[in-house]
Structure formats: structure tokens, C-alpha cells
Design a protein around this motif. Sequence first.
Motif, PDB file in Angstrom:
ATOM      1  N   LEU A 141       6.597   0.543  -3.250  1.00 21.51           N
ATOM      2  CA  LEU A 141       7.054   1.904  -2.971  1.00 21.51           C
ATOM      3  C   LEU A 141       8.061   2.351  -4.026  1.00 21.51           C
ATOM      4  O   LEU A 141       7.990   3.477  -4.544  1.00 21.51           O
ATOM      5  N   ALA A 142       9.002   1.478  -4.369  1.00 20.86           N
ATOM      6  CA  ALA A 142      10.018   1.817  -5.362  1.00 20.86           C
ATOM      7  C   ALA A 142       9.409   2.064  -6.731  1.00 20.86           C
ATOM      8  O   ALA A 142       9.954   2.832  -7.530  1.00 20.86           O
ATOM      9  N   ALA A 143       8.266   1.426  -7.007  1.00 24.20           N
ATOM     10  CA  ALA A 143       7.596   1.587  -8.297  1.00 24.20           C
ATOM     11  C   ALA A 143       6.635   2.767  -8.313  1.00 24.20           C
ATOM     12  O   ALA A 143       5.976   3.023  -9.328  1.00 24.20           O
ATOM     13  N   GLY A 144       6.529   3.488  -7.197  1.00 28.13           N
ATOM     14  CA  GLY A 144       5.646   4.640  -7.146  1.00 28.13           C
ATOM     15  C   GLY A 144       4.195   4.321  -6.857  1.00 28.13           C
ATOM     16  O   GLY A 144       3.328   5.188  -6.984  1.00 28.13           O
ATOM     17  N   VAL A 145       3.925   3.086  -6.429  1.00 24.89           N
ATOM     18  CA  VAL A 145       2.561   2.719  -6.044  1.00 24.89           C
ATOM     19  C   VAL A 145       2.268   3.323  -4.675  1.00 24.89           C
ATOM     20  O   VAL A 145       3.095   3.214  -3.758  1.00 24.89           O
ATOM     21  N   PRO A 146       1.114   3.974  -4.487  1.00 22.45           N
ATOM     22  CA  PRO A 146       0.826   4.551  -3.169  1.00 22.45           C
ATOM     23  C   PRO A 146       0.619   3.472  -2.111  1.00 22.45           C
ATOM     24  O   PRO A 146      -0.266   2.623  -2.245  1.00 22.45           O
ATOM     25  N   VAL A 147       1.456   3.492  -1.103  1.00 22.61           N
ATOM     26  CA  VAL A 147       1.359   2.572   0.027  1.00 22.61           C
ATOM     27  C   VAL A 147       1.516   3.390   1.305  1.00 22.61           C
ATOM     28  O   VAL A 147       2.198   4.415   1.308  1.00 22.61           O
ATOM     29  N   PRO A 148       0.906   2.957   2.413  1.00 23.55           N
ATOM     30  CA  PRO A 148       1.096   3.690   3.660  1.00 23.55           C
ATOM     31  C   PRO A 148       2.565   3.687   4.063  1.00 23.55           C
ATOM     32  O   PRO A 148       3.253   2.665   3.914  1.00 23.55           O
TER      33      PRO A 148
END
Length: 359
Positions: A124-131
Motif C-alpha cells: 500500500l505504501a508503495a502504491g501497489v493496488p491492494v484491497p
Amino acid sequence: MTFVVAGTPGDRRAALFAAACRSCGLPEPRLMPWTDVLRGAEIVLAPGELLRIDSPGGDPEADALLRGPGHPARVGGGARWYRTFTAALRRLEAAASASGARLLGDVGEIAVMFDKRLSHARMLAAGVPVPPALPGVDGYAALRSRMDEARERRVFVKPAHGSSASGVVALQTAPGRVRAVTSAARTPDGLLNSLRVRAYETEDEVAALIDDLAPEGLHVERWMPKATAGGRAFDLRVVVIGGEPTHAVVRTSRHPMTNLHLGGARGDLGAVQRALGEDGWRRAMDVCVRAAACFPGSLMVGVDLLVGIGLKRFGVGEVNAFGDLLPGLTGLPGGSAEGADTYTAQVGAVLAGSGACTT
């Protein structure tokens, strides 16, 4: 070049990795049984040896050393498993450093991948889309409260340190109704993993289920409805080696969990690629690359990619430190691993100087 594998004697992973070494003209890897490591036996490594850390799964004796005694199919014990496992990882790291051997994976990253809360937060902190996650869930009452606050009616409840969908619950609520789908079965021996997915549909049953799982630590996230193919929901397991998506398998199911050992089936990758189109497939693989990039010291990362209804949205459900057990699957056409299985591709990447983590 000589490999040493921390693994399980007789395990399919060890056999497939040994075959990969032989096919690349390398000596047979030396196996270091997880049971020896977990008992505190001396870790003997030589300068220049390459230490591959593989899964301790599939060995009831290793499982008892990790989780303590009990039914081998029981759900739970994940918190103790994690503490014991990460302590063993640190011992392996120290032994490699002291001897001049080289690790093929960063033990800190393996530890993060085995904590769903930590791995979700890192991506999430890296901007990867996660629910989106629902924090602070320590039981059923807190779960329903967090769901009401977030106006969520469908969530996945996951043990923080579980694997292979052990204890995972797909929960749906509606006024006066609740339905929890899981492979966890209530038996006289307690909550056990089953190869049959079942549903609990009374408030008391579901509350007891969540409350039984909660002491181990929970990760709760929004249920992202999956796209379908041939009437079956699907997601993708994508293996990223040295920063490149090299292998992909479609996992399809008629229930929320797509794990192949729970009745899921491999789907038609070509059909999914055609449905996504060239741009959609490129965006899907880019998400996997970004997820794996959160673990730069790991030669291989298995990414569970969620494909949303309409084939436009993607999300990462989980990342897997040992997500390469995909027998018979060869690399994506046109890629560096075309024609090679996941293990041969990793050996090739090491030979090419890609992704090794030197201690």
C-alpha cells in the motif's frame, strides 16, 4: 556453483529444484532438512555456497516443531509458527554470513511476506493496488463494527500468518443474514483444514468461527469481486523472477477461494490474455512487477493477482515467498523463461547474475 537447500526431504519442491540444477549442468544440491534447523543443529555452510530457503511445509515433524504438538490438519498455531520460523531464518542468515555462503533470498522480506498485515502495508505504501484493509479486528464483534463503519458487506478474513487458504473466511452479510465460506471444518478435534469448502450461515456459527481464529491475529480486507471465465471466478498466480513476470497460471473456482488444492482448476491463460487485450495484460503484469519490487532482495516472488469484474481493475491479494510450486508450467512465450519451469528459470537467473542476495 553449489546450492544448499533448506527444505524437506522427499518434498516435490526439492526434487524439482534438483532436476533444475542437473538440467543446467550443476551438481546435485545439498539438502539441509528443516527439522535439523528447527532443532538447533549446527548449520554447516562453505564459502561460496548458495543457500536457497524453501518451504518447511509438507513435513509433519517440521510442522510440530514450528507450531507445537497437535493434529497436523488443525487450523491455528500460526503465531507460534511465525515466531519459530522467523527465528530459524535469522539463524540461517547468521550462518551464511559467518561462513561466506550466499543467500538467495532476504530473510527479512520472507518474514514480511509471511505476515499479511505487514506485506499489505508495504505494498500500500508503495502504491501497489491492494484491497482496502479493516484494521483492529480482534474478534467477531469488532469485525462487524469495522464493517459497519466502512459500509462493507463483503470481506475476506485471513489469519495473519496462514498459508494455502488455511482459516481464510469469505464473509457476506445482509440485514438478518450472514454467510461465511471457508475450508475450516468444526470437528471433535477442533477446527481442522478440509479439502472441501463449506458455508456457515448462522450468526452463532460465524461468530464462533471468527472468535476462534482471532487470537492468532487477523488481516481483514474488502472482498474484490473477481472476473469470471466460463462461469467460474478466476485470479492469477504470477511468478516474478529477477523482476520479470516469467510464469502465470489462471486459477478458477465456483467458490471464493481459487486455491487448486481446494477444488480450483487451471484455466485457459490464452483466453484470459485475449479477453484482457494487449494493454490489459501489460497493466496486469505491471502490477505484479510493482508488487515484487517491494521485495528487492527476493529472487522470486509469487503474486496472487485479482482481476476485477469487467477486466479493468487489478489488485494484489497476497505475495508468496514460496509461490513457485507449479509443476508442468513453463515460462511465458517471448520471455526469458520460455520453455523452462519455475525452478529452472530461477537457476538460470542465478547463473546470469540476477537477483542473488549476498550476505
